[in-house]
Design a protein around this motif. Structure first.
Motif, short mmCIF file in Angstrom:
data_model
loop_
_atom_site.label_atom_id
_atom_site.label_comp_id
_atom_site.label_asym_id
_atom_site.label_seq_id
_atom_site.Cartn_x
_atom_site.Cartn_y
_atom_site.Cartn_z
N ARG A 177 3.83 4.11 7.75
CA ARG A 177 2.43 3.73 7.71
C ARG A 177 1.55 4.93 8.05
NH1 ARG A 177 0.88 -1.64 10.82
NH2 ARG A 177 1.49 -2.66 8.88
N VAL A 178 0.88 5.47 7.03
CA VAL A 178 -0.03 6.59 7.24
C VAL A 178 -1.48 6.15 7.15
CG1 VAL A 178 1.58 8.35 6.45
CG2 VAL A 178 0.13 7.20 4.77
N ASP A 179 -1.71 4.96 6.61
CA ASP A 179 -3.07 4.45 6.47
C ASP A 179 -3.02 2.94 6.68
OD1 ASP A 179 -5.76 4.37 6.05
OD2 ASP A 179 -5.71 5.22 4.02
N THR A 180 -4.04 2.39 7.31
CA THR A 180 -4.05 0.97 7.60
C THR A 180 -5.37 0.34 7.19
OG1 THR A 180 -4.91 1.25 9.85
CG2 THR A 180 -2.51 1.24 9.59
N ILE A 271 -8.53 -7.57 -3.42
CA ILE A 271 -9.88 -7.37 -3.97
C ILE A 271 -10.51 -6.09 -3.43
CG2 ILE A 271 -11.10 -8.66 -2.16
CD1 ILE A 271 -12.88 -9.82 -4.40
N ASP A 272 -9.97 -5.59 -2.31
CA ASP A 272 -10.52 -4.42 -1.63
C ASP A 272 -9.86 -3.14 -2.15
OD1 ASP A 272 -11.40 -2.47 0.12
OD2 ASP A 272 -10.95 -3.59 1.94
N ALA A 273 -10.64 -2.31 -2.82
CA ALA A 273 -10.10 -1.07 -3.38
C ALA A 273 -9.61 -0.12 -2.28
CB ALA A 273 -11.17 -0.37 -4.24
N ASP A 274 -10.27 -0.12 -1.13
CA ASP A 274 -9.82 0.73 -0.02
C ASP A 274 -8.46 0.27 0.51
OD1 ASP A 274 -12.04 2.36 -0.13
OD2 ASP A 274 -13.18 1.17 1.34
N ALA A 275 -8.24 -1.05 0.51
CA ALA A 275 -6.93 -1.56 0.94
C ALA A 275 -5.84 -1.10 0.00
CB ALA A 275 -6.97 -3.09 1.01
N ILE A 276 -6.10 -1.15 -1.29
CA ILE A 276 -5.11 -0.69 -2.28
C ILE A 276 -4.86 0.81 -2.12
CG2 ILE A 276 -4.67 -0.36 -4.74
CD1 ILE A 276 -4.21 -3.22 -3.77
N LYS A 277 -5.91 1.56 -1.82
CA LYS A 277 -5.74 2.99 -1.58
C LYS A 277 -4.82 3.24 -0.39
CE LYS A 277 -8.43 7.21 -0.67
NZ LYS A 277 -9.80 7.75 -0.41
N ALA A 278 -5.03 2.46 0.68
CA ALA A 278 -4.17 2.59 1.86
C ALA A 278 -2.74 2.19 1.53
CB ALA A 278 -4.72 1.71 3.00
N ALA A 279 -2.59 1.10 0.77
CA ALA A 279 -1.25 0.65 0.39
C ALA A 279 -0.52 1.69 -0.45
CB ALA A 279 -1.34 -0.68 -0.36
N LEU A 280 -1.23 2.31 -1.37
CA LEU A 280 -0.62 3.35 -2.20
C LEU A 280 -0.11 4.51 -1.35
CD1 LEU A 280 -3.14 3.43 -5.21
CD2 LEU A 280 -0.66 3.01 -5.39
N ALA A 281 -0.90 4.91 -0.36
CA ALA A 281 -0.49 6.01 0.53
C ALA A 281 0.77 5.63 1.30
CB ALA A 281 -1.62 6.36 1.48
N ASN A 282 0.82 4.39 1.81
CA ASN A 282 1.98 3.94 2.57
C ASN A 282 3.22 3.80 1.70
OD1 ASN A 282 0.46 3.83 4.94
ND2 ASN A 282 -0.14 1.71 4.59
N VAL A 283 3.03 3.28 0.50
CA VAL A 283 4.16 3.12 -0.43
C VAL A 283 4.73 4.48 -0.80
CG1 VAL A 283 4.73 2.47 -2.81
CG2 VAL A 283 3.46 0.88 -1.35
N ARG A 284 3.86 5.44 -1.07
CA ARG A 284 4.33 6.79 -1.40
C ARG A 284 5.08 7.39 -0.21
NH1 ARG A 284 -0.66 7.44 -4.32
NH2 ARG A 284 -1.65 8.22 -2.42
N ASN A 285 4.55 7.21 1.00
CA ASN A 285 5.19 7.77 2.19
C ASN A 285 6.55 7.14 2.44
OD1 ASN A 285 4.93 9.66 4.40
ND2 ASN A 285 4.78 7.89 5.76
N ALA A 286 6.69 5.87 2.04
CA ALA A 286 7.98 5.19 2.19
C ALA A 286 8.95 5.53 1.07
CB ALA A 286 7.76 3.67 2.25
N GLY A 287 8.49 6.27 0.07
CA GLY A 287 9.35 6.64 -1.06
C GLY A 287 9.65 5.48 -1.98
#
Length: 388
Positions: A177-180, A271-287
């Protein structure tokens, strides 16, 4: 979970170990431990006691998805007075674990016990450990500049339990988790929600309120049989009792057991674009970018692909995100979407006691869980299982 322990040609000692967990998850944690081969257990409120060697401390820390910490139980005794607490603590073999330069702070808790002052109990336990260490090492002052050994005294009904924490930062902190978002779901609770559902890697999984992606990531880790603690560190990695080769062996085994070629359909929207941005960062960090798909879509417009899928989600609560009227509308929209997914199963966690009315359907099963300090209900709607 698929796991097979290797036989290590090394003389090791068996210890009484405690895996802690939030209230309501004890049975799930017990099943996890049994899947790892730990059959002899004692399940109590907020903890499961089991038995294992130094190597098992590494394995439990690395593999348990719903545990909070792994503790070594040093001893247990009745403590009605401070003298009882001091003498009982001093009688335990602290130098067997804590080296000359070890740092040993003391945490404490007390419930329904005559010794109700937690700071006083912590001070007594610290003093007793110091006295025991003086006897072993024959010195008067400990600089405490070495590895960290957090001792804890827990008093319940006048019984003192003394432990050492092998974990350090809680096991829910996987490291990805790099972004929440504003109210992220704890990783161990997300894993529990998945383990309580009927989801399997061959079934679609969809989260329409995915936030920072925790449910999606935990599902992918389960589907790929990736040990949740594979990429983090633990306080006990610096302990002489748990040499580096034990951790190396545990990590090598975990890498060998990964199922990287497992195809999965895991999708999250919000619905929140910032939430999706955070999720993308976490998914990438998790590989896990290959396994998880994300998009900005309001719940009223969701159209999950596939049959016999599982919707697993943590919708906005009102007290933490959004107004009551907004939550009411979202719950109704979620219920309407669920009606269109006739052969899907749905699993929703919320503190809303009127959720079933707004959702439009009575749950097949309900379970009380805690999201942090918030008491929630896990509403479970079971659809048909996929045909064999």
């Amino acid at each position: 979970m698929i796991f097979q322990k290797r036989v290590i040609p090394r003389l090791m000692t068996k210890y009484e170990l405690i895996a802690t967990t939030p209230m309501g998850l004890e049975a799930i944690l017990s099943r996890e431990l049994k899947a790892l081969g730990y059959e002899e257990q004692l399940v109590e409120n907020g903890r499961v006691t089991f038995y294992g060697t130094e190597k098992d401390i590494c394995i439990a820390n690395m593999w348990l998805r719903t545990a909070g910490r792994i503790l070594v139980k040093m001893g247990e005794f009745e403590a009605l007075t401070f003298d009882d607490l001091f003498e009982g603590t001093k009688a335990l073999d602290w130098p067997n674990w804590i080296p000359l330069d070890g740092e040993f702070p003391v945490d404490g808790r007390s419930h329904k016990s005559q010794l109700s002052s937690v700071p006083a109990c912590q001070g007594i336990v610290k003093k007793a450990i110091v006295e025991k260490m003086k006897e072993r090492y024959d010195i008067e002052w400990f600089q405490e500049t070495g590895p960290r050994y957090v001792a804890e005294v827990t008093l319940l009904n006048d019984i003192a339990t003394l432990t050492l924490d092998t974990t350090g930062s809680g096991l829910h902190k996987r490291g990805y988790r790099v972004d929440t978002t504003e109210a992220p779901l704890r990783e161990s609770l997300a894993a529990a929600m998945i383990l309580l559902s009927r989801w399997r890697p061959e079934r679609p999984l969809y989260d329409p309120f995915c936030g920072s992606g925790t449910i999606l990531i935990e599902a992918a880790l389960i589907g790929l049989n990736i040990a949740p603690g594979l990429h983090r560190r633990y306080n006990s990695e610096d302990w002489p009792n748990l040499p580096p080769e034990l951790w190396e062996e545990a990590r090598e085994e975990a890498f060998d057991l990964m199922r990287e070629d497992t195809p999965m359909n895991i999708v999250g929207t919000d619905i929140d674009a910032d939430a999706i941005k955070a999720a993308l960062a976490n998914v990438r960090n998790a590989g896990l970018s290959k396994e998880i798909k994300l998009n900005v879509i309001p719940v009223a417009d969701i159209r999950p692909d596939g049959d016999y899928g599982c919707m697993i989600t943590n919708p906005p609560y009102g007290e933490r995100i959004g107004t009551a009227s907004e939550v009411d509308l979202l719950t109704k929209q979620l219920g309407n979407a669920a009606k269109q997914l006739r052969n899907w199963s749905h699993f929703i966690i919320t503190p809303d006691k009127t959720f079933e009315t707004r959702f439009g359907r009575k749950a097949d099963k309900k379970r009380k869980l805690f999201n942090g300090q918030i008491e929630c209900t896990y509403y479970q709607y079971f659809g048909p299982l996929p045909p064999r």
